[in-house]
Write an enzyme that holds these catalytic residues in place. Structure first.
Site, mmCIF file in Angstrom:
data_model
loop_
_atom_site.group_PDB
_atom_site.id
_atom_site.type_symbol
_atom_site.label_atom_id
_atom_site.label_comp_id
_atom_site.label_asym_id
_atom_site.label_seq_id
_atom_site.Cartn_x
_atom_site.Cartn_y
_atom_site.Cartn_z
ATOM 1 N N THR A 178 86.552 -49.305 4.937
ATOM 2 C CA THR A 178 86.216 -47.897 5.143
ATOM 3 C C THR A 178 86.438 -47.510 6.601
ATOM 4 O O THR A 178 86.072 -48.249 7.510
ATOM 5 C CB THR A 178 84.752 -47.636 4.753
ATOM 6 O OG1 THR A 178 84.578 -47.943 3.379
ATOM 7 C CG2 THR A 178 84.370 -46.183 4.998
ATOM 8 N N GLY A 187 74.019 -60.320 8.259
ATOM 9 C CA GLY A 187 72.967 -59.502 8.857
ATOM 10 C C GLY A 187 73.354 -58.031 8.888
ATOM 11 O O GLY A 187 72.522 -57.152 8.644
ATOM 12 N N GLU A 208 79.515 -53.925 -0.650
ATOM 13 C CA GLU A 208 78.279 -54.464 -0.063
ATOM 14 C C GLU A 208 77.549 -55.381 -1.049
ATOM 15 O O GLU A 208 76.326 -55.438 -1.095
ATOM 16 C CB GLU A 208 77.331 -53.332 0.371
ATOM 17 C CG GLU A 208 77.977 -52.201 1.127
ATOM 18 C CD GLU A 208 78.361 -52.581 2.539
ATOM 19 O OE1 GLU A 208 77.972 -53.675 2.986
ATOM 20 O OE2 GLU A 208 79.047 -51.785 3.204
#
Length: 387
Positions: A168, A241, A367
């Site tokens: 993205t 993270g 994700e």
């Protein structure tokens, strides 16, 4: 007293005054600036870059980072509400803010040194420098440990070779946070637009996130100074993270998409007359919409508690996985059901349901896919890794 139709448990009453003000501000921006143009932008496959200065002026980029870097210093719940209201407009707008904030500004803040923070964060908060996050590779995104991109030390520089996929902001970014294998484990580097051997390619023919830029990144002997290496993390802990930060925001975003679809369906079925009465007067339509409201309410409570845990410093990645899995599945199911309630009209981008449904095909995948997050919870329950 009448309940708010899209906040049946009065979750808003659990917010602080500042959190409500943040939500209201972003909601106005979405109503006034995003919704009037987003259907056309989706149709045209165009990222509305003209909105970036306004997004920055509202303090939505890196909103949880300290004010010394030009950021707003908001809490995690406020950031979640930002994501929720932006995705009520479109997943592509929320994705832009999520990538800039959680995947680019956060690693510079968390893993960089003070010189790097001062060099990039203020301009990123102001929207003058756009970032992208290079982790996923063409051979598969769910196994980041199998990374092919390599960085080799050469004097005071590093030479990077490899490629990244489904990135993205890639073709509009001024910098890229790129993760690469080194002799000392996976490390992060800040690559700058114009570096010799660093190129991007726009991914076309998308049927999802059409109002967002998605690209491939290519590194052909890209020479990067050691000053651009993020010095304070090594191994998968670094990129994972960052993903935890982004996934947290994603648990909130689909709530906005679901609310947009349900609101549209309620209004449409009240006006559409079939067999002498509004569609909304039928039991089947009411049961479907009641089910949607139930699932939205559960998602709202799930994300709010997750945000409170994050602000308390006790949030665990497994809790993020549960919320990302639940809320993305909730939203994509609702978008599809609302499309059905709109009948033939639901297939056009004059209405939002099909656009949100298509966008959520990406949101439920990136994700961490739904399956990956299910396996995270399975591992937590059994203690056995089934990956």
């Amino acid at each position: 007293m009448a309940l708010h139709p899209y906040d049946l448990y009065d979750v808003r009453s659990l917010l602080t005054e500042e959190e409500r003000a943040v939500q209201d501000t972003v909601a106005r921006f979405t109503d006034e600036r995003v919704l009037p143009i987003i259907g056309d932008a989706f149709d045209e496959g165009r990222f509305p870059k003209e909105l970036v200065p306004e997004i920055a002026e509202l303090g939505l980029l890196g909103s949880t980072l300290p004010e010394k870097y030009g950021c707003a210093g908001l809490n995690a719940v406020s950031y979640g509400l930002i994501c929720q209201e932006l995705e009520r407009g479109d997943s592509g707008i929320r994705s832009f803010v999520s990538v800039q904030s959680s995947l680019c500004m956060y690693p510079i803040y968390a893993y960089g040194n003070e010189e790097q923070r001062m060099r990039w964060l203020p301009d990123m908060a102001a929207g003058k420098v756009i970032g992208c996050f290079g982790l996923t590779e063409p051979h598969g995104g769910s196994d980041p440990a199998n990374m092919k991109t390599r960085a080799v030390r050469d004097g005071d520089d590093w030479v990077i070779n490899g490629s990244k996929m489904w990135i993205t902001n890639g073709s509009v970014a001024d910098i890229a946070i790129v993760w690469a294998q080194t002799e000392d484990g996976i490390q992060g580097f800040v690559l700058e637009k114009g570096m010799a051997g660093f190129s991007t390619q726009l991914i076309k023919h998308k049927m999802s996130l059409r109002a967002s830029v998605t690209s491939a990144l290519f590194f052909d002997n890209v020479r990067v100074p050691d000053a651009n290496r993020l010095p304070n993390v090594k191994g998968l802990k670094g990129p994972l993270g960052c993903l935890t930060q982004a996934r947290y925001g994603i648990t909130w975003g689909p709530i906005g998409a679901a609310v947009a679809c349900l609101s549209e369906a309620v209004d449409y079925t009240k006006e559409r007359i079939l067999f002498g009465r509004p569609v909304a007067a039928t039991q089947s339509a009411q049961i479907k919409m009641a089910e949607m409201a139930r699932r939205i309410t559960l998602a709202q409570l799930l994300s709010l508690q997750l945000g409170r845990l994050k602000d308390a410093g006790t949030m665990q990645p497994q809790q993020v996985s549960l919320a990302k899995w639940n809320n993305c599945r909730m939203a994509i199911d609702i978008a599809r059901e609302c499309r059905d309630l709109l009948g033939g009209a639901g297939i056009t981008t004059e209405h939002s349901a099909i656009r949100h449904a298509l966008n959520l095909e990406s949101v439920i995948t990136y994700e961490g896919t739904e399956t990956v997050h299910q396996l995270v919870i399975g591992r937590e329950l059994t203690g056995i890794n089934a990956f």
